[in-house]
Design a protein around this motif. Structure first.
Motif, PDB file in Angstrom:
ATOM      1  N   GLN A  19      -0.043  -3.137  10.088  1.00  0.00           N
ATOM      2  CA  GLN A  19      -0.390  -2.040  10.989  1.00  0.00           C
ATOM      3  C   GLN A  19       0.655  -0.927  10.915  1.00  0.00           C
ATOM      4  O   GLN A  19       0.298   0.256  10.899  1.00  0.00           O
ATOM      5  CB  GLN A  19      -0.506  -2.541  12.432  1.00  0.00           C
ATOM      6  N   LEU A  20       1.914  -1.294  10.862  1.00  0.00           N
ATOM      7  CA  LEU A  20       2.974  -0.294  10.761  1.00  0.00           C
ATOM      8  C   LEU A  20       2.870   0.473   9.444  1.00  0.00           C
ATOM      9  O   LEU A  20       3.057   1.689   9.411  1.00  0.00           O
ATOM     10  CB  LEU A  20       4.349  -0.952  10.900  1.00  0.00           C
ATOM     11  N   GLU A  21       2.567  -0.227   8.379  1.00  0.00           N
ATOM     12  CA  GLU A  21       2.421   0.425   7.077  1.00  0.00           C
ATOM     13  C   GLU A  21       1.287   1.450   7.114  1.00  0.00           C
ATOM     14  O   GLU A  21       1.428   2.551   6.596  1.00  0.00           O
ATOM     15  CB  GLU A  21       2.173  -0.621   5.987  1.00  0.00           C
ATOM     16  N   GLU A  22       0.179   1.084   7.751  1.00  0.00           N
ATOM     17  CA  GLU A  22      -0.941   2.020   7.871  1.00  0.00           C
ATOM     18  C   GLU A  22      -0.541   3.261   8.650  1.00  0.00           C
ATOM     19  O   GLU A  22      -0.892   4.381   8.271  1.00  0.00           O
ATOM     20  CB  GLU A  22      -2.125   1.347   8.568  1.00  0.00           C
ATOM     21  N   LEU A  23       0.177   3.075   9.757  1.00  0.00           N
ATOM     22  CA  LEU A  23       0.598   4.217  10.572  1.00  0.00           C
ATOM     23  C   LEU A  23       1.578   5.120   9.828  1.00  0.00           C
ATOM     24  O   LEU A  23       1.632   6.316  10.086  1.00  0.00           O
ATOM     25  CB  LEU A  23       1.252   3.733  11.870  1.00  0.00           C
ATOM     26  N   ARG A  24       2.335   4.550   8.934  1.00  0.00           N
ATOM     27  CA  ARG A  24       3.359   5.320   8.218  1.00  0.00           C
ATOM     28  C   ARG A  24       2.817   6.059   6.995  1.00  0.00           C
ATOM     29  O   ARG A  24       3.550   6.828   6.384  1.00  0.00           O
ATOM     30  CB  ARG A  24       4.503   4.397   7.812  1.00  0.00           C
ATOM     31  N   GLN A  25       1.564   5.815   6.656  1.00  0.00           N
ATOM     32  CA  GLN A  25       0.974   6.504   5.520  1.00  0.00           C
ATOM     33  C   GLN A  25       0.872   7.994   5.836  1.00  0.00           C
ATOM     34  O   GLN A  25       0.450   8.367   6.926  1.00  0.00           O
ATOM     35  CB  GLN A  25      -0.421   5.958   5.203  1.00  0.00           C
ATOM     36  N   PRO A  26       1.245   8.850   4.875  1.00  0.00           N
ATOM     37  CA  PRO A  26       1.117  10.285   5.132  1.00  0.00           C
ATOM     38  C   PRO A  26      -0.353  10.668   5.240  1.00  0.00           C
ATOM     39  O   PRO A  26      -1.219  10.018   4.642  1.00  0.00           O
ATOM     40  CB  PRO A  26       1.767  10.927   3.900  1.00  0.00           C
TER      41      PRO A  26
END
Length: 105
Positions: A19-26
């Protein structure tokens, strides 16, 4: 049914990291812009603020999960980090990453 804190914590950690990786996607190029209508830019700003808040909450939970995993290794999982008392089984069933009893949560 017996609970396996090692597996439950690993699953939760993987989900949070995803979930964090998804939120951090530009954002996609061209997906953020200021349209002709008043307020379009504001809605993008509000969405970003909400994403930052969600990221902070997910990061805090990930920190708890990591601490709970450390406690499993230490042999102290199920004991409150504050007072050392046992954490209620019902609390651990609902929240396997709990590192504090209800009183100190």
């Amino acid at each position: 049914m017996a609970h396996d804190p090692v597996a439950e914590l690993a699953t939760k950690r993987a989900a949070l990291e995803s979930q964090l990786e998804e939120l951090r996607q530009p954002p996609e190029p061209g997906s953020i812009g200021f349209g002709k209508r008043v307020g379009e830019g504001t809605s993008h700003a509000v969405e970003r603020i909400a994403a930052v808040s969600a990221e902070e909450k997910l990061q805090a939970m990930l920190t708890e999960v990591r601490r709970a995993q450390e406690k499993v290794v230490e042999g102290t999982h199920g004991r409150c980090d504050e007072c050392g008392d046992e954490i209620a089984p019902e609390r651990l069933e609902a929240r396997p990453w709990a590192t504090r009893c209800v009183q100190h949560a």
